[in-house]
Write a protein that holds these residues in place. Structure first.
Motif, mmCIF file in Angstrom:
data_model
loop_
_atom_site.group_PDB
_atom_site.id
_atom_site.type_symbol
_atom_site.label_atom_id
_atom_site.label_comp_id
_atom_site.label_asym_id
_atom_site.label_seq_id
_atom_site.Cartn_x
_atom_site.Cartn_y
_atom_site.Cartn_z
ATOM 1 N N SER A 9 36.008 41.019 31.903
ATOM 2 C CA SER A 9 37.356 40.447 31.906
ATOM 3 C C SER A 9 37.857 40.150 33.314
ATOM 4 O O SER A 9 38.901 39.520 33.487
ATOM 5 N N ARG A 10 37.110 40.615 34.306
ATOM 6 C CA ARG A 10 37.513 40.372 35.686
ATOM 7 C C ARG A 10 36.275 40.168 36.538
ATOM 8 O O ARG A 10 35.309 40.928 36.448
ATOM 9 N N ILE A 57 30.620 46.804 37.736
ATOM 10 C CA ILE A 57 29.225 46.502 38.060
ATOM 11 C C ILE A 57 29.193 45.932 39.470
ATOM 12 O O ILE A 57 29.965 45.024 39.802
ATOM 13 N N LEU A 58 28.308 46.452 40.301
ATOM 14 C CA LEU A 58 28.076 45.884 41.622
ATOM 15 C C LEU A 58 26.878 44.946 41.524
ATOM 16 O O LEU A 58 25.788 45.356 41.140
ATOM 17 N N ASP A 59 27.091 43.689 41.854
ATOM 18 C CA ASP A 59 26.067 42.660 41.717
ATOM 19 C C ASP A 59 25.899 41.948 43.053
ATOM 20 O O ASP A 59 26.867 41.401 43.598
ATOM 21 N N THR A 89 35.017 44.958 31.325
ATOM 22 C CA THR A 89 34.407 45.433 32.568
ATOM 23 C C THR A 89 34.681 44.457 33.715
ATOM 24 O O THR A 89 34.845 43.262 33.508
ATOM 25 N N THR A 90 34.715 44.988 34.933
ATOM 26 C CA THR A 90 34.840 44.191 36.151
ATOM 27 C C THR A 90 33.468 43.967 36.764
ATOM 28 O O THR A 90 32.640 44.884 36.830
ATOM 29 N N LEU A 128 36.294 57.362 31.538
ATOM 30 C CA LEU A 128 36.573 56.457 32.626
ATOM 31 C C LEU A 128 37.844 55.702 32.325
ATOM 32 O O LEU A 128 38.288 55.611 31.191
ATOM 33 N N THR A 129 38.444 55.108 33.350
ATOM 34 C CA THR A 129 39.661 54.329 33.154
ATOM 35 C C THR A 129 39.424 52.895 33.574
ATOM 36 O O THR A 129 38.621 52.616 34.453
ATOM 37 N N LEU A 130 40.120 51.990 32.952
ATOM 38 C CA LEU A 130 40.045 50.577 33.276
ATOM 39 C C LEU A 130 41.425 50.082 33.652
ATOM 40 O O LEU A 130 42.384 50.352 32.959
ATOM 41 N N ARG A 131 41.502 49.334 34.732
ATOM 42 C CA ARG A 131 42.773 48.770 35.149
ATOM 43 C C ARG A 131 42.823 47.318 34.724
ATOM 44 O O ARG A 131 41.914 46.553 34.985
#
Length: 415
Positions: A128-129, A218-220, A80-81, A20-23
């Motif tokens: 981090s976001r 993560i969708l919360d 992670t966002t 996976l990639t992280l922006r």
């Protein structure tokens, strides 16, 4: 933070490897309206075969499943966002939480409450976001993107932020000097404007562009996003107690932007909150302030006045006041109080059909989904929560390839 402190739970979904990639977002001192991200390769992560959905009652219980995904290498250890749909930011910090406790892995979890579970995970580096998507009636932060640091106050060791926004200063959480710093990129945006339901299809693409969500995230979702109650409004409504608490807990924001000015304002606010806590502790033990030995300050006089009014009403009703509930209500009363808006079923369905669904269909799939009911604590109306939960779970099932939802709240609550 040591990885062995993030224990993995047994999860039934089968796994496969995936890169996976992280922006990452460049740091900015100012609020901006959109972000441009560069992509950095991450080590290979394992992947759920189907996206898990965890349904909790108290929102802070969602963090245990995020930590399990980290321990199981479904999420990266850092960066992670969190895409957070809620009527409340949940971005506070317990004023007595040490930075070392925030970095203690699962030992942190019992120390958290519904309003303060996100920032400690930032302090640990896991998040981090944060993108907070709010309903129109929730305005605790202005829209836009800002960055700030989370870390330890070197004088006390308590976890603090260097954000100068009223949300943090009102809880005396500001520190101009931090150690063990982590930078958080925090975006706030309104998802659905109830006054402009027919224009939402034109707003969603721009919103998606502005928030720029990429995997892994993560969708919360808090169900109170769709209909929001305020449990403190019912406290002694006969005397409009919630309004009476405002002048007791209010404070003045600094007149300039200097660090020293904010440090002093934060110190004054901390002293005010500490004094109010002592006064309400005394009320909790003795029921009145007749034997209070502390200084008879302006705060004392205000609390004395309100305590007499509450005791009169409580005596008529044959009950003892819950002074801690009143203190908690007061802590929410500064800066305008908590959001309150009870939506009709038609409005709720419009928010899902014209806001949530178009949004999620334009985003990549999340690694996992957490859903908070928030009804026992009084923020999602009890007579609507089952309908909203059923609608949201049905929607998520239609959009994503998901496991059956894990109804965690049934294992810890009987009502």
């Amino acid at each position: 933070m040591a990885q062995n402190k993030i224990c993995s739970q047994n999860i039934s979904a089968t796994e496969s490897s995936s890169t996976l990639t992280l922006r990452k977002t460049p740091i900015s001192e100012n609020i901006i309206q959109a972000e441009h991200f560069t992509t950095t390769e991450l080590p290979p992560l394992k992947r759920f075969k189907k996206i898990p959905i965890y349904v909790v009652e108290e929102h802070n219980d969602a963090l245990q499943f995020i930590y399990s995904a980290i321990g199981g290498k479904k999420l990266p250890l850092e960066g992670t966002t969190l895409l957070h749909l809620d009527a409340h930011p949940d971005m506070l910090i317990d004023r007595k939480l040490k930075g070392s406790e925030a970095r203690s892995g699962r030992d942190l979890l019992p120390l958290l409450q519904i309003e303060n579970w996100i920032v400690p995970a930032v302090a640990a580096g896991h998040i981090s976001r944060v993108v907070w998507l709010r309903p129109p009636w929730a305005k605790q932060f202005p829209d836009g993107t800002r960055t700030f640091n989370v870390g330890d106050d070197p004088r006390t060791g308590y976890l603090r932020v260097d954000s100068k926004e009223p949300y943090y200063l009102s809880d005396a959480l500001y520190s101009g000097t931090l150690t063990n710093k982590r930078t958080l990129t925090f975006t706030v945006a309104e998802l659905y404007h109830s006054l402009l339901p027919n224009s939402i299809q034109h707003r969603i693409p721009q919103l998606v562009k502005n928030i720029s969500i990429s995997q892994p995230y993560i969708l919360d979702i808090d169900l109170d996003f769709f209909s929001t109650s305020n449990p403190f409004l019912s406290l002694y409504q006969q005397i409009a107690l919630y309004d009476l608490l405002e002048p007791i807990f209010e404070f003045k924001l600094p007149n300039d932007d200097e660090v020293d000015t904010f440090e002093k304002a934060n110190e004054n606010r901390e002293q005010q909150l500490d004094e109010l806590e002592i006064l309400f502790k005394h009320l909790e033990v003795f029921g009145n302030l007749a034997e209070y030995q502390g200084e008879k300050t302006d705060s004392f006089k205000k609390v004395l006045s309100i305590s007499k009014k509450v005791n009169i009403i409580a005596a008529k009703e044959g009950e003892s006041p819950d002074w801690w509930a009143i203190y908690a209500a007061g802590c929410t009363r500064d800066q305008g109080g908590l959001p309150y808006y009870i939506s009709s079923e038609e409005q709720i369905r419009n928010m899902v059909e014209k806001g949530l669904i178009p949004l999620l269909k334009r985003l990549p799939p999340p690694v996992l989904i957490t859903v908070a009911r928030s009804t026992i604590d009084g923020y999602c109306p009890a007579n609507q929560v089952e309908m909203i939960q059923s609608l949201i779970l049905k929607t998520l099932k239609e959009i994503y390839d998901t496991d059956d939802p894990a109804l965690h709240y049934l294992t810890v609550h009987t009502s």
